[in-house]
Design an enzyme around this catalytic site. Structure first.
Site, short mmCIF file in Angstrom:
data_model
loop_
_atom_site.label_atom_id
_atom_site.label_comp_id
_atom_site.label_asym_id
_atom_site.label_seq_id
_atom_site.Cartn_x
_atom_site.Cartn_y
_atom_site.Cartn_z
N HIS A 267 -3.82 -2.69 12.94
CA HIS A 267 -4.22 -3.14 11.55
C HIS A 267 -3.15 -2.97 10.33
O HIS A 267 -2.94 -1.92 10.19
CB HIS A 267 -5.57 -2.44 11.10
CG HIS A 267 -6.73 -3.07 12.07
ND1 HIS A 267 -7.71 -3.63 11.41
CD2 HIS A 267 -6.96 -2.74 13.14
CE1 HIS A 267 -8.53 -3.97 12.46
NE2 HIS A 267 -8.22 -3.39 13.59
N ASN B 93 -11.17 -7.48 26.69
CA ASN B 93 -11.34 -6.67 28.04
C ASN B 93 -12.86 -6.96 28.43
O ASN B 93 -13.73 -7.46 27.81
CB ASN B 93 -11.28 -5.27 27.87
CG ASN B 93 -12.21 -4.84 26.53
OD1 ASN B 93 -12.13 -5.01 25.52
ND2 ASN B 93 -13.50 -4.38 26.90
N MET C 240 -16.97 -2.86 17.67
CA MET C 240 -17.05 -1.70 16.64
C MET C 240 -16.80 -2.51 15.11
O MET C 240 -16.74 -1.52 14.18
CB MET C 240 -16.28 -0.60 16.98
CG MET C 240 -16.30 -0.02 18.33
SD MET C 240 -14.98 1.11 18.43
CE MET C 240 -15.04 1.37 20.35
N SER C 241 -16.99 -3.49 14.85
CA SER C 241 -16.96 -3.94 13.41
C SER C 241 -17.70 -5.18 13.23
O SER C 241 -19.06 -5.59 13.80
CB SER C 241 -15.37 -4.73 13.27
OG SER C 241 -15.13 -5.66 13.98
N SER D 224 -8.20 -6.42 14.97
CA SER D 224 -7.04 -5.67 15.77
C SER D 224 -6.11 -6.85 16.48
O SER D 224 -6.62 -7.62 17.38
CB SER D 224 -7.83 -4.92 16.90
OG SER D 224 -8.27 -3.80 16.48
N TYR E 238 -16.20 4.09 12.20
CA TYR E 238 -16.00 5.20 12.86
C TYR E 238 -14.45 5.97 12.38
O TYR E 238 -14.27 6.94 12.57
CB TYR E 238 -15.58 4.92 14.40
CG TYR E 238 -14.41 3.83 14.55
CD1 TYR E 238 -12.99 4.18 14.49
CD2 TYR E 238 -14.61 2.59 15.17
CE1 TYR E 238 -12.07 3.28 14.52
CE2 TYR E 238 -13.58 1.54 15.17
CZ TYR E 238 -12.23 1.93 14.90
OH TYR E 238 -11.35 0.88 14.84
N GLU E 239 -13.93 5.22 11.40
CA GLU E 239 -12.96 6.27 10.63
C GLU E 239 -13.35 6.81 9.63
O GLU E 239 -12.55 7.78 9.14
CB GLU E 239 -12.12 5.09 9.96
CG GLU E 239 -11.23 3.96 10.95
CD GLU E 239 -10.50 2.90 10.02
OE1 GLU E 239 -9.43 3.29 9.41
OE2 GLU E 239 -10.81 1.86 10.00
N ALA F 14 -11.96 -8.14 17.90
CA ALA F 14 -11.77 -7.74 19.18
C ALA F 14 -12.98 -7.27 19.77
O ALA F 14 -13.92 -6.52 19.19
CB ALA F 14 -10.68 -6.85 19.58
N HIS G 216 -13.22 0.63 9.67
CA HIS G 216 -14.26 0.65 10.48
C HIS G 216 -15.24 1.89 10.04
O HIS G 216 -14.65 2.98 9.61
CB HIS G 216 -13.95 0.75 11.78
CG HIS G 216 -13.09 -0.26 12.16
ND1 HIS G 216 -11.59 -0.12 11.96
CD2 HIS G 216 -13.25 -1.36 13.00
CE1 HIS G 216 -11.00 -1.45 12.55
NE2 HIS G 216 -11.91 -2.10 13.07
N HIS H 42 -7.33 1.22 23.94
CA HIS H 42 -6.94 0.51 22.72
C HIS H 42 -5.63 -0.18 23.11
O HIS H 42 -5.32 -1.40 22.43
CB HIS H 42 -6.76 1.36 21.57
CG HIS H 42 -6.49 0.71 20.16
ND1 HIS H 42 -7.68 -0.20 19.75
CD2 HIS H 42 -5.59 0.72 19.29
CE1 HIS H 42 -6.91 -0.66 18.51
NE2 HIS H 42 -5.95 -0.10 18.34
N1 HPA Z 1 -16.21 -2.12 23.43
C1 HPA Z 1 -16.35 -1.91 22.03
N2 HPA Z 1 -15.35 -2.46 21.10
C2 HPA Z 1 -14.25 -3.02 21.83
C3 HPA Z 1 -14.25 -3.37 23.17
C4 HPA Z 1 -15.23 -2.84 23.97
O1 HPA Z 1 -15.08 -2.97 25.18
N3 HPA Z 1 -12.99 -4.08 23.41
C5 HPA Z 1 -12.38 -4.34 22.07
N4 HPA Z 1 -13.04 -3.56 21.02
#
Ligand code: HPA
Length: 277
Positions: free
Chosen positions: A63, A237, A213-214, A32, A87-88, A115, A85, A249
């Site tokens: 993406h 973050n 998440m990847s 991302s 989750y998609e 990310a 991913h 996001h």
């Molecule tokens: N959690 C999960 N996936 C993420 C995060 C997070 O805080 N930041 C970027 N991708």
């Protein structure tokens, strides 16, 4: 249709035709907001995912969905600008299909980027982290189902998914740039919801340094095929419960975009320095 060996080979044949004979290469999966690396390749040839047989197409904002082949300081690289991913709605074999295609097309070392949320109070959004190891807490594996030995053994060892030798290349490159590079364990969850503060406390107790998440399924598939992985997380973050603000996001994309030039500089130094295999 299952995404097995025949589908992988038909995507590989298509790519070989589009890109000409591929030399042994470094593969780079750009997460991302981190796609800019592929824009700076020399002699770049772009192939949209939608044109490649059986290739899954990402639905996530930030993406770009294309493969870019080119070189950095004479080192051939094959990049994915964007990934899919779990989750998609893709199952893990769909998630790892592109990584398997890259490897069958000639990739010998894989760089996986993402990310991620940082689990340390004293980390800052924008920090970069080399992945030392992962915890797959998605509850799923891309190796579920009948095993095809052409993709690796039934019970692959996962002791050396992220070899120290590759981590050192990243640390040397960062040092040369005067860049602080963290290192730690990446914990992969399915998402798409961000974690609760209790889940982040759990992740910390389990020994994780960052969550995302990847990456974990792709890393498993690479290791299954005998390809070493260098993982780099952009800490966009601080994770839930540590961050004072709600996660979004938009923040993830904005921070990734803000560090993109540093991140691209680091990757440009890393790629030519990776050991030839
Ligand atoms: N959690 C999960 N996936 C993420 C995060 C997070 O805080 N930041 C970027 N991708």
């Amino acid at each position: 249709m299952p995404l097995g060996f025949d589908q992988i080979q038909s995507a590989v044949a298509f790519l070989a035709d589009r890109l000409g004979g591929l030399p042994p290469t470094v593969g780079v999966v750009l997460g991302s907001g981190l796609g800019g690396f592929a824009d700076q390749l020399e002699g770049a040839v772009r192939v949209p995912y939608a044109t490649i047989p059986h290739f899954p197409v990402s639905t996530v904002e930030g993406h770009r969905g294309q493969m870019v082949a080119g070189s950095v300081n004479g080192r051939a690289v094959l990049c994915m600008q964007g990934r899919v991913h779990g989750y998609e709605g893709y199952d893990p074999t769909g998630v790892v299909f592109p990584a398997r295609v890259l490897i069958r097309a000639g990739v010998r070392t894989m760089v996986l980027t993402n990310a991620a949320g940082g689990i340390h109070e004293d980390w800052q959004p924008g920090d970069l982290m080399v992945i030392t190891d992962h915890i797959n807490l998605t509850g799923r594996s891309p190796l579920t189902g009948p095993n095809d030995v052409r993709l690796g053994p039934r019970f692959p060892d996962m002791s050396h998914v992220y070899p120290a030798e590759l981590q050192e290349v990243a640390h040397r490159a960062a040092k040369g740039m005067g860049l602080t590079l963290r290192s730690g364990v990446y914990l992969g969850l399915n998402g798409p919801q961000y974690e609760t503060p209790a889940e982040i406390r759990m992740a910390r107790t389990l020994g994780a340094d960052a969550v995302g998440m990847s990456t974990v399924h792709e890393a498993i598939a690479c290791s299954h095929l005998g390809v070493p992985v260098l993982g780099i997380s952009c800490i966009t973050n601080l994770a839930a419960g540590i961050s004072k603000v709600a996660l979004s996001h938009t923040e993830v994309k904005d921070v990734a975009n803000a560090v993109e030039s540093r991140f691209v500089g680091l990757l440009r130094d890393i790629c030519p320095a990776l050991p030839q295999r």
